[in-house]
Design a protein around this motif. Structure first.
Motif, PDB file in Angstrom:
ATOM      1  N   GLU A 328       0.828  -1.198   0.000  1.00 27.11           N
ATOM      2  CA  GLU A 328       0.000   0.000   0.000  1.00 27.11           C
ATOM      3  C   GLU A 328       0.865   1.251   0.000  1.00 27.11           C
ATOM      4  O   GLU A 328       2.097   1.176   0.042  1.00 27.11           O
ATOM      5  CB  GLU A 328      -0.942  -0.011   1.213  1.00 27.11           C
ATOM      6  N   VAL A 329       0.194   2.394  -0.061  1.00 30.66           N
ATOM      7  CA  VAL A 329       0.868   3.688  -0.075  1.00 30.66           C
ATOM      8  C   VAL A 329       0.322   4.520   1.078  1.00 30.66           C
ATOM      9  O   VAL A 329      -0.893   4.613   1.259  1.00 30.66           O
ATOM     10  CB  VAL A 329       0.653   4.412  -1.420  1.00 30.66           C
ATOM     11  N   VAL A 330       1.219   5.115   1.835  1.00 30.18           N
ATOM     12  CA  VAL A 330       0.818   5.915   2.989  1.00 30.18           C
ATOM     13  C   VAL A 330       0.894   7.391   2.619  1.00 30.18           C
ATOM     14  O   VAL A 330       1.915   7.875   2.112  1.00 30.18           O
ATOM     15  CB  VAL A 330       1.721   5.631   4.200  1.00 30.18           C
ATOM     16  N   GLY A 331      -0.216   8.113   2.879  1.00 33.88           N
ATOM     17  CA  GLY A 331      -0.287   9.525   2.569  1.00 33.88           C
ATOM     18  C   GLY A 331       0.274  10.395   3.667  1.00 33.88           C
ATOM     19  O   GLY A 331       0.693   9.909   4.736  1.00 33.88           O
ATOM     20  N   PRO A 332       0.275  11.715   3.475  1.00 34.44           N
ATOM     21  CA  PRO A 332       0.872  12.631   4.454  1.00 34.44           C
ATOM     22  C   PRO A 332       0.159  12.638   5.800  1.00 34.44           C
ATOM     23  O   PRO A 332       0.764  13.007   6.814  1.00 34.44           O
ATOM     24  CB  PRO A 332       0.771  13.998   3.765  1.00 34.44           C
ATOM     25  N   ASP A 333      -1.109  12.225   5.817  1.00 36.73           N
ATOM     26  CA  ASP A 333      -1.848  12.187   7.088  1.00 36.73           C
ATOM     27  C   ASP A 333      -1.810  10.810   7.740  1.00 36.73           C
ATOM     28  O   ASP A 333      -2.501  10.569   8.729  1.00 36.73           O
ATOM     29  CB  ASP A 333      -3.296  12.609   6.872  1.00 36.73           C
ATOM     30  N   GLY A 334      -1.013   9.891   7.181  1.00 36.72           N
ATOM     31  CA  GLY A 334      -0.892   8.557   7.747  1.00 36.72           C
ATOM     32  C   GLY A 334      -1.911   7.560   7.220  1.00 36.72           C
ATOM     33  O   GLY A 334      -1.868   6.381   7.588  1.00 36.72           O
ATOM     34  N   THR A 335      -2.821   8.004   6.360  1.00 34.38           N
ATOM     35  CA  THR A 335      -3.835   7.111   5.798  1.00 34.38           C
ATOM     36  C   THR A 335      -3.214   6.242   4.706  1.00 34.38           C
ATOM     37  O   THR A 335      -2.415   6.720   3.895  1.00 34.38           O
ATOM     38  CB  THR A 335      -4.991   7.919   5.200  1.00 34.38           C
ATOM     39  N   THR A 336      -3.587   4.976   4.684  1.00 30.22           N
ATOM     40  CA  THR A 336      -3.069   4.065   3.660  1.00 30.22           C
ATOM     41  C   THR A 336      -4.053   3.967   2.499  1.00 30.22           C
ATOM     42  O   THR A 336      -5.269   4.063   2.671  1.00 30.22           O
ATOM     43  CB  THR A 336      -2.823   2.662   4.237  1.00 30.22           C
ATOM     44  N   HIS A 337      -3.499   3.798   1.319  1.00 31.88           N
ATOM     45  CA  HIS A 337      -4.296   3.731   0.092  1.00 31.88           C
ATOM     46  C   HIS A 337      -3.772   2.614  -0.795  1.00 31.88           C
ATOM     47  O   HIS A 337      -2.575   2.303  -0.787  1.00 31.88           O
ATOM     48  CB  HIS A 337      -4.213   5.049  -0.681  1.00 31.88           C
ATOM     49  N   ALA A 338      -4.674   2.027  -1.573  1.00 34.06           N
ATOM     50  CA  ALA A 338      -4.237   1.134  -2.637  1.00 34.06           C
ATOM     51  C   ALA A 338      -3.512   1.959  -3.695  1.00 34.06           C
ATOM     52  O   ALA A 338      -3.830   3.139  -3.892  1.00 34.06           O
ATOM     53  CB  ALA A 338      -5.437   0.419  -3.247  1.00 34.06           C
ATOM     54  N   PRO A 339      -2.522   1.398  -4.382  1.00 30.71           N
ATOM     55  CA  PRO A 339      -1.763   2.181  -5.370  1.00 30.71           C
ATOM     56  C   PRO A 339      -2.623   2.845  -6.434  1.00 30.71           C
ATOM     57  O   PRO A 339      -2.283   3.931  -6.916  1.00 30.71           O
ATOM     58  CB  PRO A 339      -0.819   1.147  -5.977  1.00 30.71           C
ATOM     59  N   GLY A 340      -3.736   2.218  -6.788  1.00 27.69           N
ATOM     60  CA  GLY A 340      -4.604   2.786  -7.818  1.00 27.69           C
ATOM     61  C   GLY A 340      -5.722   3.637  -7.274  1.00 27.69           C
ATOM     62  O   GLY A 340      -6.650   3.970  -8.013  1.00 27.69           O
ATOM     63  N   ALA A 341      -5.644   4.027  -6.004  1.00 26.81           N
ATOM     64  CA  ALA A 341      -6.753   4.771  -5.389  1.00 26.81           C
ATOM     65  C   ALA A 341      -6.266   5.895  -4.491  1.00 26.81           C
ATOM     66  O   ALA A 341      -6.820   6.140  -3.427  1.00 26.81           O
ATOM     67  CB  ALA A 341      -7.648   3.814  -4.596  1.00 26.81           C
ATOM     68  N   LEU A 342      -5.239   6.607  -4.901  1.00 25.96           N
ATOM     69  CA  LEU A 342      -4.767   7.742  -4.125  1.00 25.96           C
ATOM     70  C   LEU A 342      -5.735   8.919  -4.280  1.00 25.96           C
ATOM     71  O   LEU A 342      -6.371   9.068  -5.338  1.00 25.96           O
ATOM     72  CB  LEU A 342      -3.365   8.173  -4.577  1.00 25.96           C
ATOM     73  N   PRO A 343      -5.848   9.776  -3.263  1.00 18.71           N
ATOM     74  CA  PRO A 343      -6.758  10.932  -3.342  1.00 18.71           C
ATOM     75  C   PRO A 343      -6.143  12.098  -4.118  1.00 18.71           C
ATOM     76  O   PRO A 343      -6.086  13.233  -3.641  1.00 18.71           O
ATOM     77  CB  PRO A 343      -6.990  11.280  -1.865  1.00 18.71           C
ATOM     78  N   LEU A 344      -5.669  11.799  -5.313  1.00 16.68           N
ATOM     79  CA  LEU A 344      -5.068  12.778  -6.203  1.00 16.68           C
ATOM     80  C   LEU A 344      -5.685  12.599  -7.590  1.00 16.68           C
ATOM     81  O   LEU A 344      -6.379  11.608  -7.853  1.00 16.68           O
ATOM     82  CB  LEU A 344      -3.548  12.579  -6.288  1.00 16.68           C
ATOM     83  N   GLU A 345      -5.434  13.543  -8.481  1.00 17.28           N
ATOM     84  CA  GLU A 345      -5.958  13.431  -9.836  1.00 17.28           C
ATOM     85  C   GLU A 345      -5.134  12.421 -10.627  1.00 17.28           C
ATOM     86  O   GLU A 345      -3.956  12.651 -10.917  1.00 17.28           O
ATOM     87  CB  GLU A 345      -5.923  14.787 -10.539  1.00 17.28           C
ATOM     88  N   GLU A 346      -5.765  11.310 -10.969  1.00 16.77           N
ATOM     89  CA  GLU A 346      -5.069  10.269 -11.721  1.00 16.77           C
ATOM     90  C   GLU A 346      -5.013  10.641 -13.199  1.00 16.77           C
ATOM     91  O   GLU A 346      -5.999  11.100 -13.778  1.00 16.77           O
ATOM     92  CB  GLU A 346      -5.764   8.923 -11.545  1.00 16.77           C
ATOM     93  N   ILE A 347      -3.854  10.428 -13.818  1.00 18.33           N
ATOM     94  CA  ILE A 347      -3.665  10.693 -15.235  1.00 18.33           C
ATOM     95  C   ILE A 347      -3.586   9.358 -15.968  1.00 18.33           C
ATOM     96  O   ILE A 347      -2.930   8.421 -15.507  1.00 18.33           O
ATOM     97  CB  ILE A 347      -2.374  11.500 -15.478  1.00 18.33           C
ATOM     98  N   HIS A 348      -4.261   9.290 -17.094  1.00 23.20           N
ATOM     99  CA  HIS A 348      -4.260   8.057 -17.884  1.00 23.20           C
ATOM    100  C   HIS A 348      -2.828   7.599 -18.142  1.00 23.20           C
ATOM    101  O   HIS A 348      -2.000   8.350 -18.670  1.00 23.20           O
ATOM    102  CB  HIS A 348      -4.985   8.284 -19.205  1.00 23.20           C
ATOM    103  N   THR A 349      -2.530   6.364 -17.770  1.00 19.30           N
ATOM    104  CA  THR A 349      -1.163   5.832 -17.806  1.00 19.30           C
ATOM    105  C   THR A 349      -1.159   4.501 -18.542  1.00 19.30           C
ATOM    106  O   THR A 349      -2.074   3.690 -18.369  1.00 19.30           O
ATOM    107  CB  THR A 349      -0.626   5.644 -16.374  1.00 19.30           C
TER     108      THR A 349
END
Length: 368
Positions: A328-349
């Motif tokens: 998983e990925v840990v955000g600046p507030d300590g919350t964990t996220h799945a790699p494909g579900a970060l609370p950022l704007e995803e760009i087509h990759t």
């Protein structure tokens, strides 16, 4: 799991027996339709496929891109798209081995897998996904798989290549659409298309074993395609690094721009917006799990998904710090996220061979 610099595929054919979009490197007329089908009307035709609100970048003017297109060998529709695809349950997909590459997509409770060994023979599947008409497209020469909305028309293989990349056409207006650019350019069958970009959706390039574990209820594109093909034989190559197109450093068609920064067929995870392009070497991303870069002038963040062996790119304007923590990925507030579900704007990759990415996006930022 051992990392690799070049994409590996399952197949058993020598380079001399290449088929599909590979053919004589000529600019002959074998891909042109009879004169009666060519358009001389300067009036733009109505747009028949859904297009995006913003246009993606092009490496040069559309008319110049048209001049760079060349014959791939087979004529228009000589590589037949699958227009009435059939699917089987995962349990019935005995024609796929665990390590075989598949292109997976999931939407609104519907999951599908498109085996690379089938797409290598057809390049386009006109399908329906959760009520939306779509086209799943694959170019073996550039190692790119792309999904597009297609409206009420279908896409076909034009028989032309640009930057060694598949040039599609839509059957309503006969506009040319280079796959990686996802943007219309003029062609002999429609001289004045609207220069718009297609609506894209993400397909994950992974293995059958990984995708089935991730989506056990997935449906799989069947070998019952309506065409006589040996789907156990990839016409482009094999595992042997001295045989086949995928593992060699040679190209069958020249790129638009040459770059010797990396071996030509190094796999990158590429993303682009109207503001620019960025690429992350896939092996480096798999090792580091989280990487930062710049897309145009915007800070970008790339993260690796170890479950599917893929990557995601996000815009990160505030440059928040993210760290990998296991899978998983840990955000600046300590919350964990799945790699494909970060609370950022995803760009087509999507995955691409370096030579093809650099050919279309010579000013790309690249990190590895």
């Amino acid at each position: 799991m051992a990392r690799r610099t070049r994409r590996r595929f399952l197949a058993a054919a020598a380079l001399s027996s290449l088929a599909g979009c590979v053919g004589q490197d000529t600019a002959g007329d074998s891909t042109e339709p009879p004169p009666s089908t060519e358009s001389t009307d300067p009036t733009p035709r109505p747009q028949a496929v859904p297009t995006a609100d913003e246009r993606l970048p092009l490496p040069m003017e559309p008319a110049r891109l048209r001049e760079q297109a060349r014959s791939g060998g087979p004529p228009k529709d000589g590589i037949p798209s699958i227009d009435e695809p059939a699917f089987v349950d995962a349990e019935a997909a005995d024609f796929i081995d665990p390590g075989d590459p598949v292109f997976g997509v999931a939407r609104d409770g519907t999951a599908k897998a498109y085996p690379q060994k089938i797409l290598a023979h057809h390049e386009i599947v006109n399908d329906e996904l959760a009520g939306t008409n779509v086209a799943v497209t694959y170019c073996p020469l550039t190692g790119t798989v792309q999904g597009f909305e297609r409206g009420q028309t279908t896409f076909g293989v034009s028989g032309r290549l640009l930057n060694a990349n598949l040039v599609m056409y839509d059957r309503a207006t006969e506009t040319w659409w280079p796959q990686m650019l996802a943007t219309a350019i003029p062609g002999p069958w429609n001289e004045s298309p609207q220069i718009r970009s297609l609506r894209e959706f993400r397909l994950v390039w992974t293995t059958w074993e990984r995708w089935r574990e991730h989506r056990p209820a997935t449906r799989v594109l069947s070998t019952e395609s309506g065409h006589a093909r040996n789907y156990q034989r990839d016409p482009y190559g094999s595992y042997n690094p001295r045989r086949g197109y995928y593992e060699s450093d040679s190209l069958l068609f020249p790129p638009l721009h040459e770059s010797d920064r990396f071996p030509r067929k190094t796999v990158v995870m590429g993303a682009r917006t109207p503001d620019g392009a960025v690429a992350f070497l896939k092996d480096a991303l798999a090792t580091r799990r989280v990487m930062t870069g710049t897309l145009g002038t915007d800070p970008a963040l790339a993260v690796y998904d170890p479950h599917l062996d893929t990557g995601y790119v996000y815009l990160n304007p505030a440059q928040h710090a993210y760290e990998a923590d296991g899978d998983e990925v840990v955000g600046p507030d300590g919350t964990t996220h799945a790699p494909g579900a970060l609370p950022l704007e995803e760009i087509h990759t999507f995955d691409a061979m370096w030579f093809a990415w650099a050919g279309y996006y010579p000013n790309t930022n690249v990190y590895g």
